[in-house]
Write an enzyme that holds these catalytic residues in place. Structure first.
Site, mmCIF file in Angstrom:
data_model
loop_
_atom_site.group_PDB
_atom_site.id
_atom_site.type_symbol
_atom_site.label_atom_id
_atom_site.label_comp_id
_atom_site.label_asym_id
_atom_site.label_seq_id
_atom_site.Cartn_x
_atom_site.Cartn_y
_atom_site.Cartn_z
ATOM 1 C CB SER A 63 -0.934 0.031 1.214
ATOM 2 O OG SER A 63 -2.030 -0.806 0.984
ATOM 3 C CE LYS A 66 -4.347 1.161 -1.087
ATOM 4 N NZ LYS A 66 -3.801 -0.155 -0.849
ATOM 5 C CE1 TYR A 188 -4.859 -0.892 -4.563
ATOM 6 C CE2 TYR A 188 -5.134 -3.278 -4.701
ATOM 7 C CZ TYR A 188 -4.965 -2.140 -3.945
ATOM 8 O OH TYR A 188 -4.883 -2.229 -2.571
ATOM 9 C CE1 TYR A 240 -4.819 1.724 4.444
ATOM 10 C CE2 TYR A 240 -3.338 0.601 5.940
ATOM 11 C CZ TYR A 240 -3.654 1.042 4.681
ATOM 12 O OH TYR A 240 -2.803 0.802 3.658
ATOM 13 C CB VAL A 258 -0.143 -5.962 4.089
ATOM 14 C CG1 VAL A 258 -1.385 -5.398 4.748
ATOM 15 C CG2 VAL A 258 -0.301 -6.148 2.611
HETATM 16 O O1 DON Z 1 -4.962 -4.657 -1.772
HETATM 17 C C1 DON Z 1 -4.410 -5.184 -0.828
HETATM 18 O O2 DON Z 1 -5.055 -5.716 0.070
HETATM 19 C C2 DON Z 1 -2.895 -5.174 -0.766
HETATM 20 N N1 DON Z 1 -2.339 -5.285 -2.077
HETATM 21 C C3 DON Z 1 -2.377 -3.909 -0.131
HETATM 22 C C4 DON Z 1 -2.937 -3.667 1.255
HETATM 23 C C5 DON Z 1 -2.016 -2.956 2.173
HETATM 24 O O3 DON Z 1 -0.811 -2.911 1.986
HETATM 25 C C6 DON Z 1 -2.593 -2.403 3.417
HETATM 26 N N2 DON Z 1 -1.569 -1.817 4.265
HETATM 27 N N3 DON Z 1 -1.258 -1.847 5.372
#
Ligand code: DON
Length: 304
Positions: A63, A66, A188, A240, A258
């Protein structure tokens, strides 16, 4: 101030901490990463680089991408992006569907999954070769044209992206996704699968610490006015439903992923990155947050 001594103190403190948390398993490939990894890289505008641990090893930025997606979109699009995505903290998990139904398919902010999916849709409508141009953008701000995605992580997430597909379908039903759902999802997931080391990520994040310009060449990537806004969204929405906690403990604009990475900046002072794959229940790196809290405490340099 002796920054290397401060980082060495943090490294020593980390050896006494019991590892807590879990590696992300919902993307099967991420579950293979060793939970013992820890890297930290501090890049100060005036005094250079300081680091320890696995700071040169690449990890999945997830993420954190983003921030790059939003920056590229804001650098290209001059009409108001923020009619299709808001700038309010969500107070909900990164992949939540609940608010979207109540709020007519307009995501709370660009740093939750729904918001980044809308930004991806906008980039697809704007760019000729979205994947290639996105990668080139990140390579440029990192001064490294060898950066690439991890294909295994990309394929792994593609096989299990049920929630992101659900978010896209829901938003499309409200008319807030214009392109093909599979195409948006693919782009994405591609962005999330980029791998970078702490050092590379700190170089890229220097743009946010340095008023929108690369430190190496002074090239303006995004205007100071727009970077101020991106940093504000990192401060309020980068973690978040833990954005308040990160602000409270660390006191810097930042963004987590993540993969266990966190990138944060102090405007006009430094960019700092950490990587530790064990995540707390909110999906943010447990020891990464601890290390950043210690950095701003020991240096006295938070934005507050
Ligand atoms: O879309 C997702 O769930 C993952 N590719 C990215 C989520 C993420 O990194 C949330 N961060 N803490």
């Amino acid at each position: 101030m002796d920054y290397q001594e401060i980082l060495d103190t943090i490294a020593l403190e980390l050896t006494t901490k019991q590892p807590r948390g879990n590696v992300a398993t919902y993307i099967p490939e991420l579950a293979k990463v060793s939970p013992q990894k820890f890297g930290m890289h501090l890049h100060c505008i005036n005094s250079g680089h300081y680091c320890f641990g696995n700071s040169d090893e690449k990890f999945s930025i997830q993420s954190i991408s983003k921030v790059f997606g939003l920056t590229l979109a804001m650098s290209l699009i001059h009409e108001d992006l923020f009619e299709r995505v808001d700038v309010e903290p969500s107070g909900n998990p990164f992949n939540s569907l609940i608010q979207l139904e109540y709020e007519n398919g307009i995501p709370r902010n660009p740093f939750i999954n729904a918001g980044a999916l809308v930004i991806s849709d906008i980039l697809i409508s704007t760019l000729k070769s979205p994947k290639q141009e996105f990668l080139q953008f990140v390579q440029n701000i990192t001064d490294n044209d060898t950066l690439k995605i991890n294909v295994e992580v990309f394929e792994s997430e593609k096989k299990c992206s049920y929630r992101n597909a659900a978010l896209l379908h829901l938003m499309k039903s409200f008319g807030n996704i214009t392109n093909d759902i599979e195409e948006v999802l693919d782009f994405y997931i591609y962005q999330c699968a980029i791998e970078m080391s702490c050092k590379e990520l700190a170089t890229a994040f220097m743009v946010y610490a340095n008023r929108g310009a690369k430190l190496s060449s002074h090239e303006e990537v995004i205007s100071p006015h727009k970077v101020k806004r991106i940093n504000a969204i990192m401060q309020t929405c980068g973690f978040y439903d833990e954005a308040g906690e990160f602000s409270f403990r660390v006191g810097l604009p930042g963004k987590s992923g993540v993969g266990g990475g966190i990138a944060a900046i102090h405007p006009n002072q430094y960019a700092v990155t950490v990587w530790s794959p064990l995540l707390n229940p909110k999906g943010n790196s447990e020891l990464g947050m601890y290390a950043l809290e210690r950095l701003t405490t020991l240096t006295g340099l938070s934005i507050f």
